[in-house]
Design an enzyme around this catalytic site. Structure first.
Site, PDB file in Angstrom:
ATOM      1  N   CYS A  67      47.075 -14.274   2.382  1.00 32.96           N
ATOM      2  CA  CYS A  67      48.144 -15.171   1.923  1.00 32.96           C
ATOM      3  C   CYS A  67      47.589 -16.549   1.600  1.00 32.96           C
ATOM      4  CB  CYS A  67      49.219 -15.271   3.010  1.00 32.96           C
ATOM      5  SG  CYS A  67      50.515 -16.450   2.605  1.00 32.96           S
ATOM      6  N   CYS A  77      49.745 -19.499   2.591  1.00 32.89           N
ATOM      7  CA  CYS A  77      49.683 -19.865   4.005  1.00 32.89           C
ATOM      8  C   CYS A  77      48.363 -20.585   4.323  1.00 32.89           C
ATOM      9  CB  CYS A  77      49.763 -18.626   4.906  1.00 32.89           C
ATOM     10  SG  CYS A  77      50.909 -17.358   4.358  1.00 32.89           S
ATOM     11  N   ASP A  78      47.242 -20.139   3.764  1.00 32.05           N
ATOM     12  CA  ASP A  78      45.931 -20.562   4.273  1.00 32.05           C
ATOM     13  C   ASP A  78      45.085 -21.409   3.331  1.00 32.05           C
ATOM     14  OD1 ASP A  78      46.507 -19.190   6.590  1.00 32.05           O
ATOM     15  OD2 ASP A  78      45.637 -17.313   5.874  1.00 32.05           O
TER      16      ASP A  78
END
Ligand SMILES: Cc1cc2nc3c(=O)[nH]c(=O)nc-3n(C[C@H](O)[C@H](O)[C@H](O)COP(=O)(O)OP(=O)(O)OC[C@H]3O[C@@H](n4cnc5c(N)ncnc54)[C@H](O)[C@@H]3O)c2cc1C
Length: 305
Positions: free
Chosen positions: A134, A137-138
């Site tokens: 993801c 997200c990261d």
């Protein structure tokens, strides 16, 4: 919490939330069961530009939250739990969850799919330590660092475009000699100077003790091996339907997807399926939402009859 409902919806992505909006507005006592973040996969999309009604685009997280708010406003109940099975008790359907059993007259299965893994050495050990599924997200963890994206479809290119805002270099690695992503995404990626493409290439191993340091690559046409120094590996190689818990309840196709007719009815009367979990789904938020609405309308008819 009440244990008996007219409709139970499994999964709180665009399909489940649209189904919940329609069943709740139809005054059917409805329960939505979600094991993770309400909103589903679309919450990972930084900007959704193809959901009608949002001319300037909308963040996936906000879209998911708005869908949930709208359905809740009409009475949809939400249970944060994982559905682990469905049993038939006469005309009733019992949905087993990690927080107890719930009974419904109709069930709408809308629990989507999850990302496939590469299944190569280093992947599991380094997940969360450089290996990610993801970018939304990261990506901020890879400020000015080189990263690889594995995959060639829309999801992979979307991830690469997002990563280009943070990373120093983004190398997209795809096993075929052509990307599968839509032309508009390919055009965007080609005009982004930080994105490079390594086609006809496979990642054989991810290396690093505590964090990702490099990946081992193989050229599929020549068999030539090489290594590439990267700090992150973002894997976007497709999806797997979340249907393991339905084995023995419904017939699944070879890839694990549920077949329905155009009313979203499965082979069991009163059990419907909607969204990405369906065979031949177009796997878009709008098509999932459409499936959810259709399933809800026919669930209402099923209950009335
Ligand atoms: C990074 C990314 C970007 C995307 N961008 C776009 C875009 O721009 N436009 C677009 O149209 N589409 C986009 N998509 C695709 C879109 O998100 C999906 O097609 C859509 O979310 C599918 O909706 P769904 O409701 O069928 O399933 P999902 O969104 O997968 O929702 C299923 C839900 O069920 C839950 N669940 C799973 N198993 C269980 C269980 N056993 N019990 C309870 N809950 C369970 C999951 O946690 C999840 O919340 C994108 C996807 C990704 C990953």
């Amino acid at each position: 919490m009440n244990k008996e409902y007219e409709v139970i919806i499994i999964g709180g992505g665009p399909a489940g939330l649209s189904a919940g909006l329609y069943t709740s507005r139809a005054r059917l006592n409805s329960l939505l069961i979600e094991k993770g973040l309400v909103g589903g996969q679309i919450t990972d999309a930084e900007l959704v530009e193809n959901y009608p009604g949002f001319a300037e685009g909308i963040s996936g997280l906000e879209l998911g939250q708005l869908m949930h708010q709208q359905a809740t406003k009409y009475g949809l109940k939400t249970l944060l739990a994982e559905a682990t099975g469905i049993e038939l008790k006469g005309e009733q359907k019992v949905v087993r969850t990690t927080k107890g059993n719930f009974t419904g007259k109709a069930v709408i299965i809308a629990n989507g799919s999850e990302r496939r893994k590469l299944g190569i050495p280093g992947e599991e050990k380094l997940t969360g330590r450089g290996v990610s599924y993801c970018a939304t997200c990261d990506a901020p963890f890879f400020q000015e660092k080189p990263v690889a994206v594995v995959g060639g479809g829309d999801a992979a290119i979307t991830e690469a475009l997002h990563l280009a805002k943070f990373a120093s270099r983004v190398i997209v690695i795809h096993r075929r000699n052509q990307l599968r992503a839509s032309r508009i995404l390919q055009e965007k990626a080609s005009s982004e100077p930080k994105i490079e493409f390594l086609l006809d290439s496979i990642v054989d191993e991810i290396e690093g003790e505590d964090v990702v340091k490099k990946i081992k690559l193989r050229q599929v046409t020549t068999g030539k091996e090489s290594t590439l120094d990267v700090a992150g590996v973002f894997i976007a190689v497709g999806l797997k339907p979340n249907t393991d818990y339905l084995k023995g309840v419904l017939t699944l196709d070879a890839a694990g997807y549920i077949t329905t007719n155009d009313r979203m009815e499965t082979e069991i009367p009163g059990i419907f399926a909607a969204g990405d979990i369906r065979q031949n789904s177009a796997r878009q938020a709008i098509t999932a939402a459409g499936d959810g609405a259709t399933a809800a309308i026919y669930a209402k008819k099923f209950i009335a009859e």
